[in-house]
Design a protein around this motif. Structure first.
Motif, PDB file in Angstrom:
ATOM      1  N   LYS A  26      78.602 -10.859  -4.154  1.00  0.00           N
ATOM      2  CA  LYS A  26      79.330 -11.290  -2.958  1.00  0.00           C
ATOM      3  C   LYS A  26      78.652 -10.707  -1.717  1.00  0.00           C
ATOM      4  O   LYS A  26      78.565  -9.483  -1.570  1.00  0.00           O
ATOM      5  N   VAL A  27      78.198 -11.606  -0.843  1.00  0.00           N
ATOM      6  CA  VAL A  27      77.459 -11.190   0.347  1.00  0.00           C
ATOM      7  C   VAL A  27      78.184 -11.713   1.584  1.00  0.00           C
ATOM      8  O   VAL A  27      78.385 -12.924   1.727  1.00  0.00           O
ATOM      9  N   ARG A  28      78.588 -10.813   2.432  1.00  0.00           N
ATOM     10  CA  ARG A  28      79.226 -11.261   3.674  1.00  0.00           C
ATOM     11  C   ARG A  28      78.156 -11.847   4.589  1.00  0.00           C
ATOM     12  O   ARG A  28      77.136 -11.202   4.864  1.00  0.00           O
ATOM     13  N   ILE A  29      78.382 -13.072   5.075  1.00  0.00           N
ATOM     14  CA  ILE A  29      77.395 -13.716   5.946  1.00  0.00           C
ATOM     15  C   ILE A  29      77.906 -13.755   7.392  1.00  0.00           C
ATOM     16  O   ILE A  29      79.108 -13.666   7.632  1.00  0.00           O
ATOM     17  N   PHE A  30      76.988 -13.869   8.313  1.00  0.00           N
ATOM     18  CA  PHE A  30      77.285 -13.763   9.758  1.00  0.00           C
ATOM     19  C   PHE A  30      78.045 -12.460  10.027  1.00  0.00           C
ATOM     20  O   PHE A  30      78.955 -12.415  10.847  1.00  0.00           O
ATOM     21  N   SER A  31      77.665 -11.394   9.317  1.00  0.00           N
ATOM     22  CA  SER A  31      78.479 -10.178   9.344  1.00  0.00           C
ATOM     23  C   SER A  31      78.446  -9.449  10.678  1.00  0.00           C
ATOM     24  O   SER A  31      79.359  -8.703  10.993  1.00  0.00           O
ATOM     25  N   ASP A  32      77.387  -9.629  11.470  1.00  0.00           N
ATOM     26  CA  ASP A  32      77.411  -8.971  12.777  1.00  0.00           C
ATOM     27  C   ASP A  32      77.718  -9.947  13.924  1.00  0.00           C
ATOM     28  O   ASP A  32      77.411  -9.687  15.073  1.00  0.00           O
ATOM     29  N   GLN A  33      78.321 -11.084  13.577  1.00  0.00           N
ATOM     30  CA  GLN A  33      78.718 -12.072  14.590  1.00  0.00           C
ATOM     31  C   GLN A  33      80.233 -12.255  14.531  1.00  0.00           C
ATOM     32  O   GLN A  33      80.834 -12.004  13.494  1.00  0.00           O
ATOM     33  N   ASN A 130      79.600 -15.254   0.906  1.00  0.00           N
ATOM     34  CA  ASN A 130      78.800 -16.124   0.029  1.00  0.00           C
ATOM     35  C   ASN A 130      78.838 -15.514  -1.373  1.00  0.00           C
ATOM     36  O   ASN A 130      78.303 -14.433  -1.603  1.00  0.00           O
ATOM     37  N   ASN A 131      79.514 -16.227  -2.292  1.00  0.00           N
ATOM     38  CA  ASN A 131      79.594 -15.754  -3.680  1.00  0.00           C
ATOM     39  C   ASN A 131      78.468 -16.477  -4.430  1.00  0.00           C
ATOM     40  O   ASN A 131      78.587 -17.642  -4.770  1.00  0.00           O
ATOM     41  N   ILE A 132      77.382 -15.768  -4.640  1.00  0.00           N
ATOM     42  CA  ILE A 132      76.108 -16.433  -4.958  1.00  0.00           C
ATOM     43  C   ILE A 132      75.444 -15.824  -6.191  1.00  0.00           C
ATOM     44  O   ILE A 132      75.589 -14.621  -6.446  1.00  0.00           O
ATOM     45  N   GLU A 133      74.732 -16.647  -6.945  1.00  0.00           N
ATOM     46  CA  GLU A 133      73.953 -16.131  -8.075  1.00  0.00           C
ATOM     47  C   GLU A 133      72.963 -15.105  -7.533  1.00  0.00           C
ATOM     48  O   GLU A 133      72.282 -15.343  -6.532  1.00  0.00           O
ATOM     49  N   THR A 134      72.877 -13.971  -8.214  1.00  0.00           N
ATOM     50  CA  THR A 134      72.069 -12.857  -7.706  1.00  0.00           C
ATOM     51  C   THR A 134      70.631 -13.267  -7.386  1.00  0.00           C
ATOM     52  O   THR A 134      70.090 -12.895  -6.346  1.00  0.00           O
ATOM     53  N   GLU A 135      70.031 -14.060  -8.264  1.00  0.00           N
ATOM     54  CA  GLU A 135      68.623 -14.438  -8.027  1.00  0.00           C
ATOM     55  C   GLU A 135      68.480 -15.338  -6.796  1.00  0.00           C
ATOM     56  O   GLU A 135      67.473 -15.275  -6.102  1.00  0.00           O
ATOM     57  N   ASN A 136      69.480 -16.171  -6.553  1.00  0.00           N
ATOM     58  CA  ASN A 136      69.412 -17.000  -5.345  1.00  0.00           C
ATOM     59  C   ASN A 136      69.500 -16.126  -4.085  1.00  0.00           C
ATOM     60  O   ASN A 136      68.803 -16.374  -3.097  1.00  0.00           O
ATOM     61  N   TYR A 137      70.365 -15.126  -4.163  1.00  0.00           N
ATOM     62  CA  TYR A 137      70.469 -14.191  -3.027  1.00  0.00           C
ATOM     63  C   TYR A 137      69.156 -13.435  -2.832  1.00  0.00           C
ATOM     64  O   TYR A 137      68.639 -13.328  -1.708  1.00  0.00           O
ATOM     65  N   ILE A 138      68.601 -12.944  -3.938  1.00  0.00           N
ATOM     66  CA  ILE A 138      67.335 -12.201  -3.848  1.00  0.00           C
ATOM     67  C   ILE A 138      66.250 -13.080  -3.210  1.00  0.00           C
ATOM     68  O   ILE A 138      65.530 -12.640  -2.312  1.00  0.00           O
ATOM     69  N   ALA A 139      66.181 -14.342  -3.638  1.00  0.00           N
ATOM     70  CA  ALA A 139      65.181 -15.262  -3.066  1.00  0.00           C
ATOM     71  C   ALA A 139      65.399 -15.427  -1.561  1.00  0.00           C
ATOM     72  O   ALA A 139      64.446 -15.431  -0.772  1.00  0.00           O
ATOM     73  N   GLY A 140      66.664 -15.514  -1.150  1.00  0.00           N
ATOM     74  CA  GLY A 140      66.979 -15.653   0.278  1.00  0.00           C
ATOM     75  C   GLY A 140      66.500 -14.445   1.078  1.00  0.00           C
ATOM     76  O   GLY A 140      65.924 -14.587   2.158  1.00  0.00           O
ATOM     77  N   VAL A 141      66.716 -13.260   0.528  1.00  0.00           N
ATOM     78  CA  VAL A 141      66.285 -12.034   1.221  1.00  0.00           C
ATOM     79  C   VAL A 141      64.753 -11.983   1.288  1.00  0.00           C
ATOM     80  O   VAL A 141      64.170 -11.677   2.335  1.00  0.00           O
ATOM     81  N   VAL A 142      64.108 -12.318   0.171  1.00  0.00           N
ATOM     82  CA  VAL A 142      62.634 -12.280   0.153  1.00  0.00           C
ATOM     83  C   VAL A 142      62.080 -13.251   1.192  1.00  0.00           C
ATOM     84  O   VAL A 142      61.176 -12.914   1.959  1.00  0.00           O
ATOM     85  N   GLN A 143      62.673 -14.439   1.249  1.00  0.00           N
ATOM     86  CA  GLN A 143      62.161 -15.407   2.230  1.00  0.00           C
ATOM     87  C   GLN A 143      62.355 -14.908   3.664  1.00  0.00           C
ATOM     88  O   GLN A 143      61.478 -15.086   4.512  1.00  0.00           O
ATOM     89  N   ALA A 144      63.471 -14.245   3.927  1.00  0.00           N
ATOM     90  CA  ALA A 144      63.707 -13.708   5.280  1.00  0.00           C
ATOM     91  C   ALA A 144      62.711 -12.596   5.624  1.00  0.00           C
ATOM     92  O   ALA A 144      62.417 -12.359   6.784  1.00  0.00           O
ATOM     93  N   GLU A 145      62.187 -11.947   4.605  1.00  0.00           N
ATOM     94  CA  GLU A 145      61.300 -10.800   4.834  1.00  0.00           C
ATOM     95  C   GLU A 145      59.817 -11.143   4.823  1.00  0.00           C
ATOM     96  O   GLU A 145      59.006 -10.337   5.242  1.00  0.00           O
ATOM     97  N   THR A 146      59.460 -12.265   4.267  1.00  0.00           N
ATOM     98  CA  THR A 146      58.029 -12.487   4.000  1.00  0.00           C
ATOM     99  C   THR A 146      57.400 -13.616   4.802  1.00  0.00           C
ATOM    100  O   THR A 146      56.244 -13.962   4.575  1.00  0.00           O
ATOM    101  N   TRP A 147      58.136 -14.196   5.707  1.00  0.00           N
ATOM    102  CA  TRP A 147      57.560 -15.142   6.670  1.00  0.00           C
ATOM    103  C   TRP A 147      56.576 -16.149   6.044  1.00  0.00           C
ATOM    104  O   TRP A 147      55.543 -16.482   6.620  1.00  0.00           O
ATOM    105  N   GLY A 148      56.853 -16.655   4.850  1.00  0.00           N
ATOM    106  CA  GLY A 148      55.991 -17.671   4.219  1.00  0.00           C
ATOM    107  C   GLY A 148      54.533 -17.268   4.165  1.00  0.00           C
ATOM    108  O   GLY A 148      53.620 -18.077   4.350  1.00  0.00           O
TER     109      GLY A 148
END
Ligand code: ZN
Length: 384
Positions: A26-33, A130-148
């Motif tokens: 479970k990941v809180r989204i828009f957490s600082d908005q 966002n109640n999300i499959e762990t691997e999907n969340y991990i992929a989202g974080v990696v994409q946010a960090e690695t700028w393609g």
């Protein structure tokens, strides 16, 4: 041991006990908005919408769900008809693979997320989880960090494992809040679903893998953009030593995009800075060091008794790995590397993967004595 045989060993030795089902996180989204209202649509797949204990309503791709924070409840409209106010609404996927789009009152924040959404409201506005499959969340974080940065799946495997280590070490951070991670830098930046196929593959291919130190303890997997050719020991930056975060020569980072930098600083500012640090800038030998400081033979920790970490911070430098010379009325800094230099160099890791090193060899290079360990996913998320 040759690489292929290692993976066979892993598959035979531990693979069978490994649970292939993904657990949700479970990941809180828009957490600082502050989110007061939002519109949700299915982007792919069908959803069901549960409003408190009422029977679920099917949401197809053409449906539009508007939610609004009202008196600490959530007001729901479906295709512009008002359904009422509820304590808790759950937007659940019906198929194996679904993702949704969410538009909020903050105009620039339309994003897409995998899997499910739970919404409730407090006195500040909507709480979106966002109640999300762990691997999907991990992929989202990696994409946010690695700028393609690359298409190399092995590199994304490494980054995914680092994210997994972070989750495991911080799973209780938001226990009292009713979720496990937030999407801000407080936890790990997460800006929605990954859409780069190699990133998703990296997360799923490394499922259940974490990095442990020589004693089998899970480690903090620090990384930076480029080491400048030599990584830094953690104690030289934060004063705390770790057996896996030891400075070493890193030829893989040399010559890459973030390898070299230059900066010019007015001579007066440079002198004043050291004077304020109580360095006797009038002394000839000190004056010479001030204008000819060199790390050409390797990284140092300080310059004229002032820590390089402090100098980096005060002059907003890309790294602490610089040499300097007089340049007219200025001082020219010739720097190498980008970031704190501790742990894994992202550019160096990409280079190693491109050169054919296996992902675990890259991990062993940057995290001294570290090894991959496979765990059951329920151990990753604990009892949350
Ligand atoms: Zn957090």
């Amino acid at each position: 041991m040759k690489i292929k045989s290692l993976s066979i060993f892993l598959a035979l030795g531990l693979g069978f006990s490994f649970n292939s089902f993904s657990q949700n996180i479970k990941v809180r989204i828009f957490s600082d908005q502050t989110i007061t209202h939002a519109t949700i649509r299915s982007s792919f797949g069908r959803y069901s919408l549960s409003l408190d204990n009422n029977s679920p309503i099917t949401i197809t791709k053409t449906s539009k769900v508007d939610i609004k924070s009202k008196d600490q409840k959530v007001e729901v409209k479906i295709n512009d008809s008002l359904y009422g106010c509820f304590n808790n609404i759950v937007f659940n996927k019906e198929g194996l693979r679904s993702f949704f789009q969410i538009e909020t009152n903050i105009k620039s924040l339309t994003r897409r997320y995998d899997d499910n959404l739970i919404v409730n409201s407090d006195n500040k506005g909507l709480r979106l989880i966002n109640n999300i499959e762990t691997e999907n969340y991990i992929a989202g974080v990696v994409q946010a960090e690695t700028w393609g940065a690359t298409k190399n799946v092995d590199f994304f495997k490494i980054q995914a494992i680092c994210v997994r280590n972070y989750i495991m070490m911080n799973i209780a951070k938001h226990k009292k809040d009713g979720y496990q991670m937030c999407d801000a830098v407080h936890c790990q930046a997460y800006k929605g679903r990954a859409n780069q196929p190699e990133v998703i593959e990296g997360a799923y291919n490394s499922k259940g893998e974490i990095i442990v130190d020589i004693n089998g303890n899970i480690i903090e997997t620090l990384f930076h953009s480029n080491s400048g050719g030599q990584t830094v020991s953690s104690e030289d930056v934060w004063g705390k030593p770790f057996s896996h975060l030891v400075g070493k020569i890193d030829s893989f980072s040399v010559g890459l995009k973030a390898y070299a930098w230059e900066k010019y600083i007015p001579l007066k500012d440079w002198q004043r800075y050291f004077k304020e640090k109580e360095v006797n800038v009038k002394d000839d030998s000190i004056k010479n060091e001030l204008l000819n400081f060199s790390q050409n033979e390797g990284r140092k920790k300080e310059m004229l008794g002032v820590s390089l970490v402090q100098i980096r911070k005060d002059f907003n430098l890309r790294s602490t790995f610089f040499s300097c010379q007089e340049w007219g009325s200025e001082v020219k800094l010739n720097g190498k590397g980008y970031g704190h230099g501790v742990g894994l160099s992202q550019e160096g890791a990409i280079k190693m993967c491109d050169e054919g090193f296996e992902y675990w060899q890259v991990i062993e290079h940057y995290y001294t004595g570290a090894k991959i360990k496979r765990i059951d996913e329920d151990k990753l998320l604990g009892e949350n």
